[in-house]
Structure formats: C-alpha cells, structure tokens
Design an enzyme around this catalytic site. Sequence first.
Site, PDB file in Angstrom:
ATOM      1  CG  HIS A  44      -2.019  -1.054   1.119  1.00  0.00           C
ATOM      2  ND1 HIS A  44      -2.543  -1.508  -0.079  1.00  0.00           N
ATOM      3  CD2 HIS A  44      -2.667  -1.739   2.105  1.00  0.00           C
ATOM      4  CE1 HIS A  44      -3.467  -2.422   0.166  1.00  0.00           C
ATOM      5  NE2 HIS A  44      -3.562  -2.593   1.473  1.00  0.00           N
ATOM      6  CD  GLU A  65      -8.406  -3.699  -0.291  1.00  0.00           C
ATOM      7  OE1 GLU A  65      -7.286  -3.230  -0.588  1.00  0.00           O
ATOM      8  OE2 GLU A  65      -8.553  -4.686   0.451  1.00  0.00           O
ATOM      9  CG  HIS A 121      -7.833  -0.816   2.629  1.00  0.00           C
ATOM     10  ND1 HIS A 121      -8.334  -1.552   3.674  1.00  0.00           N
ATOM     11  CD2 HIS A 121      -6.830  -1.555   2.102  1.00  0.00           C
ATOM     12  CE1 HIS A 121      -7.652  -2.675   3.793  1.00  0.00           C
ATOM     13  NE2 HIS A 121      -6.739  -2.717   2.839  1.00  0.00           N
TER      14      HIS A 121
END
Length: 366
Positions: free
Chosen positions: A127, A331, A200
């Site tokens: 991420h 996601e 998210h």
Amino acid sequence: MVVEGLLLAYNTMPKISIMFWCFLLLPLVFYCSEANQKVGIYELKKGDFSVKLTNYGATVLSVVLPDKNGKLDDVVLAFESLKDYSNDSVYFGAIVGRVANRIGSAQFSLNGVHYKLVANEGKNTLHGGLKGFSDVVWTVKSYIEDSHITFTYNSLDGEQGFPGDLVVSVTYMLVETNKLAIKMEAKALNKATPVNLAHHTYWNLRGHNSGDILSHHLQLFGSNITPVNDQLIPTGEIAPVRGTPYDFLEPQEIGSKINELPDGYDINYVLDPSSYKHLRKAVVLRDSVSGRKLELWTNMPGLQFYTSNKLDNVKGKDGFVYKKHAAVCLETQGFPDAVNHPNFPSQIVKPGETYLHVMVYRFAAA
C-alpha cells in the site's frame, strides 16, 4: 477512450444522475500546498444517508444508512479518534497508494531504470510503503455538504522510492438516493510511474459493532483470480475459481467455505467483462438481518476481496473491539505486483497522462 466509454456506460447501465457523469469529465484539480493544512472531519449528507470523512489519508470514517425497518446504522469500521490513525496498520477507510496492494521484493524496473522501494511488509512493499497516501494530510480542494468533497495531494519524485512527481485527486460524491461515487485521478508530471490507487473501507452491513460478516451473502463477478505465494505476492498465473473456495459467481455466504482456507480471503479477482463498457458490476453484498444491500460498480480490472483476517482485538468506534472477520474489504484496483508481471494489465502512467479510477456504491434495504 475512457471518457467515451463512460459516456457509453451512462447510456446503458442503470441510471445514475447526469450530475455524476459531468463530474467525471471535470479536469484534474491541481494541488495547493500541504503546508499549514489541518486535519478535519467533513460530512456529506442527503436525507438519512450520510458519510463522514477526514483529509488525513482521504479517509472514510462512517457511512450511515437505514435498514429494512428504517433503523440507522454505521456500516464501516473506524477508530474512535483521529489520533489513532497515525498508528493505523489496517488502513481503515483510507485511500492507499501510490501503488496499492503488494510489490514483490519492494522493487521493479521501468524504462531501463531499477527502482528500490521502501519495504514495509517483510521484504515487500504494501500500500505504498511506510508512509503511503493513507498517512499524509490531503488538501480540501472543494466541499459542498449535500454534494461532494475533493481532496488533493502532491506526491514528489522519489517518495517511498517511486519515480516522478504525481498530482493526485480523490472526490467522494453523493449521487441520487443512497449512492456514493468515488473518483480517483492521478497525473504524472515528469516521469513514467506506476499508479494503482484503492479505497480501503471495511464494510459490515449489519453495523460496524455487530460482530462478524460470515453470514453476509456475496456475489463476486470474477471468474478468475491471480494466485499468490506464501507472502501474498502473485505468481503471475491467472486461475479459474470454479470448484474452489473462491467461487462466488453465484450468491453464497462468505463463511460457507472460508474454513477451507488457512486464514480467510485475501485475493485479487479478475473481474469479468461487462456490457456496460468501462463500468462493470463487481460485487453484490447482502445482509439478511438488516436487509441492506451493497452493489459496487467500477472501471478497474481487479478487485481485492479481504475478510479482515488480521484484525486482532482492534479498539474502534464507541469502544467496540473489532475481531477477525469483523468486516469485508472490496478494493477495486489494478492487479497486485503488476510492475513485475508483464502479462498483467499495465499500471504505468506516462507524463501528461491521467490515471482514472471510478467506483460507484449503490445501497438499498428490503
């Protein structure tokens, strides 16, 4: 072209307001200095449907909507206070990037140059690195309470090891009745760079404080997955879901086959092509107790399905403690580690090009 596809999609998919489609065609707004930006909380509200957000990580803090009896509940997990987000390792509600999901060995090569990134999950990058887009203060560019909010951020060349300056924008917009649209844009200014933004949020349609989501019914329109190794890095294969625990082509309870997996679901689905051109239906999620339904549309090729396997007594809103499988993350994204797999759809954005990621959540209760 993406814009042409979106206009074609407007003519074919179930109706969404013209205001939303006009919004998609707005030019990318440019960044105003992050200096002196304060962290705040903002609310979007239409009738009984409301969304609270913060410019820290461009994060969703709550989504409140009625159940089949008109009872209002908050259906996303979050922390009690903003200060808790500075130590967040679960990415509650945030926009993650510059590249969401995992990059194997925290490295890739592009145009003959080898880039070494900041590793933050063992030897891999997750991420965006140690300080990805979920851990920065975004600028509030535009805000109208019953309409939308736009956050912007300027990611500098070399940030977490990624090349080039990148101008990023995310708009959350209320559309018609109980619809939330998210538009993520990024423009490369001077170097080609990978971009893969993801939203998210952790969803529990019965309410954030109601326990686990194993009885939620899921239909996921992905006939294939990208299998991973023991570090959750894709192998490069694309494998069918038929006859496996990953098969949600027909609606079924999330918990029906979860025990066949070591830890639960945390896998990227290859979304099926759609007759709606660039927007495709990715997911339908239902909770029979509340009667709530979430339908998700996107223009992205993949979706990470994650059953909050790593939640371990995390203290959240109202003092409630979130445990394993307390929520589901949906996601939409490009494929994980695409920079190291030429057979995956490219995530490279060249100077002057604009990355566009659209999500539309449609909520109902019956």
